[in-house]
Design a protein around this motif. Sequence first.
Motif, PDB file in Angstrom:
ATOM      1  N   ALA A  43    -100.286 -42.315 -94.428  1.00 23.78           N
ATOM      2  CA  ALA A  43     -99.676 -42.229 -95.767  1.00 23.78           C
ATOM      3  C   ALA A  43    -100.327 -43.157 -96.796  1.00 23.78           C
ATOM      4  O   ALA A  43     -99.675 -43.634 -97.710  1.00 23.78           O
ATOM      5  CB  ALA A  43     -98.161 -42.500 -95.691  1.00 23.78           C
ATOM      6  N   THR A  46    -100.143 -41.875-100.354  1.00 23.69           N
ATOM      7  CA  THR A  46     -98.790 -42.032-100.909  1.00 23.69           C
ATOM      8  C   THR A  46     -98.597 -43.448-101.455  1.00 23.69           C
ATOM      9  O   THR A  46     -98.193 -43.628-102.609  1.00 23.69           O
ATOM     10  CB  THR A  46     -97.735 -41.716 -99.816  1.00 23.69           C
ATOM     11  N   LEU A  53     -93.045 -46.180 -99.278  1.00 28.10           N
ATOM     12  CA  LEU A  53     -92.860 -45.249 -98.158  1.00 28.10           C
ATOM     13  C   LEU A  53     -91.419 -45.250 -97.637  1.00 28.10           C
ATOM     14  O   LEU A  53     -90.942 -44.249 -97.114  1.00 28.10           O
ATOM     15  CB  LEU A  53     -93.818 -45.601 -97.011  1.00 28.10           C
ATOM     16  N   ARG A  54     -90.717 -46.372 -97.813  1.00 30.10           N
ATOM     17  CA  ARG A  54     -89.326 -46.455 -97.337  1.00 30.10           C
ATOM     18  C   ARG A  54     -88.392 -45.601 -98.173  1.00 30.10           C
ATOM     19  O   ARG A  54     -87.275 -45.294 -97.757  1.00 30.10           O
ATOM     20  CB  ARG A  54     -88.848 -47.909 -97.365  1.00 30.10           C
ATOM     21  N   VAL A  56     -89.305 -42.566 -99.427  1.00 23.63           N
ATOM     22  CA  VAL A  56     -89.651 -41.141 -99.331  1.00 23.63           C
ATOM     23  C   VAL A  56     -88.610 -40.448 -98.452  1.00 23.63           C
ATOM     24  O   VAL A  56     -88.502 -40.729 -97.259  1.00 23.63           O
ATOM     25  CB  VAL A  56     -91.069 -40.952 -98.741  1.00 23.63           C
ATOM     26  N   SER A  59     -90.815 -35.314 -97.126  1.00 22.67           N
ATOM     27  CA  SER A  59     -92.274 -35.438 -97.136  1.00 22.67           C
ATOM     28  C   SER A  59     -92.903 -34.141 -96.648  1.00 22.67           C
ATOM     29  O   SER A  59     -92.218 -33.161 -96.353  1.00 22.67           O
ATOM     30  CB  SER A  59     -92.697 -36.599 -96.229  1.00 22.67           C
ATOM     31  N   SER A  87     -96.586 -38.255 -97.681  1.00 22.37           N
ATOM     32  CA  SER A  87     -96.610 -38.226 -96.222  1.00 22.37           C
ATOM     33  C   SER A  87     -95.578 -39.209 -95.682  1.00 22.37           C
ATOM     34  O   SER A  87     -94.911 -39.907 -96.441  1.00 22.37           O
ATOM     35  CB  SER A  87     -98.004 -38.573 -95.707  1.00 22.37           C
ATOM     36  N   HIS A  88     -95.482 -39.240 -94.362  1.00 23.51           N
ATOM     37  CA  HIS A  88     -94.536 -40.123 -93.687  1.00 23.51           C
ATOM     38  C   HIS A  88     -95.062 -40.345 -92.281  1.00 23.51           C
ATOM     39  O   HIS A  88     -95.739 -39.475 -91.720  1.00 23.51           O
ATOM     40  CB  HIS A  88     -93.147 -39.462 -93.647  1.00 23.51           C
ATOM     41  N   ASP A  90     -93.615 -40.003 -89.640  1.00 23.90           N
ATOM     42  CA  ASP A  90     -93.122 -38.922 -88.769  1.00 23.90           C
ATOM     43  C   ASP A  90     -94.170 -37.836 -88.538  1.00 23.90           C
ATOM     44  O   ASP A  90     -94.111 -37.096 -87.553  1.00 23.90           O
ATOM     45  CB  ASP A  90     -91.879 -38.248 -89.379  1.00 23.90           C
TER      46      ASP A  90
END
Length: 266
Positions: A43, A46, A53-54, A56, A59, A87-88, A90
Amino acid sequence: MAKIIALANQKGGVGKTTTAINLAASLAVLEYNVLVIDADPQANATSGLGYDLREVETSIYECIVDGADPRKAIQKGEIEHLYLLPSHIDLVGAEIEMLNMDDREKVLKGVINEIKDEYDFVLIDCSPSLGLITVNALTAADSVIIPVQCEYFALEGLGKLLNTIKIIQNRLNPELEIEGFLLTMYDSRLRLSNQVVEEVQKHFQDMVFQTLITRNIKLSEAPSYGKAVVMYDASSKGAMNYLNLAREVLQKNNMTKIDNKDKVAK
């Protein structure tokens, strides 16, 4: 309808994400609607565009695995005309979850088909691997930009990537073309850099972009501030390089807008 360009090379650290962020930002500055799809579990595109990212919630992972509406996941960029499908972490597990899907190589293509009419360009930042997500990106793309760093072993692994592209052209996406090889991390003072440029140009000739992406401090610093280099320092060498690349991509695709002619010609 968007021109869909994947940025791929299974070698890490060659400038894929830097190019995805900064080419997209440069095209957006030239008033083209651009969507960046971050298809890398790390990511970096991103976070490099300033997203935490926390925070998001939806995604590319949810779009691929759960069939989520991509429009609900798309974020507006700091620059007008620039958008991001984030993105993530995951996404690491998505390849395993996709194994039992029908047409598993074409899942991302289905996601992009829902939204591509809303943009001039869709840039897909691929992970440094030739796994199923990257295969999805190449199957969905009209063309691929291959960043090559001006360092020792630059050509190592390119054969494998080109072989993968050939397989995808034969079996999944006959329309896929190589947009160009992009030489990154160029330092004119180093003999090695100049040798790599000569070698790549000798091998791939007209397929190599004329624009060289030079080593540049501002270009390296910009992602830590969550900004494209054109927003971080518009007068820097890095910003100029990517604006020139954007113009080259536009000219190559006969997409120069009439009202942008003055800007693009400079």
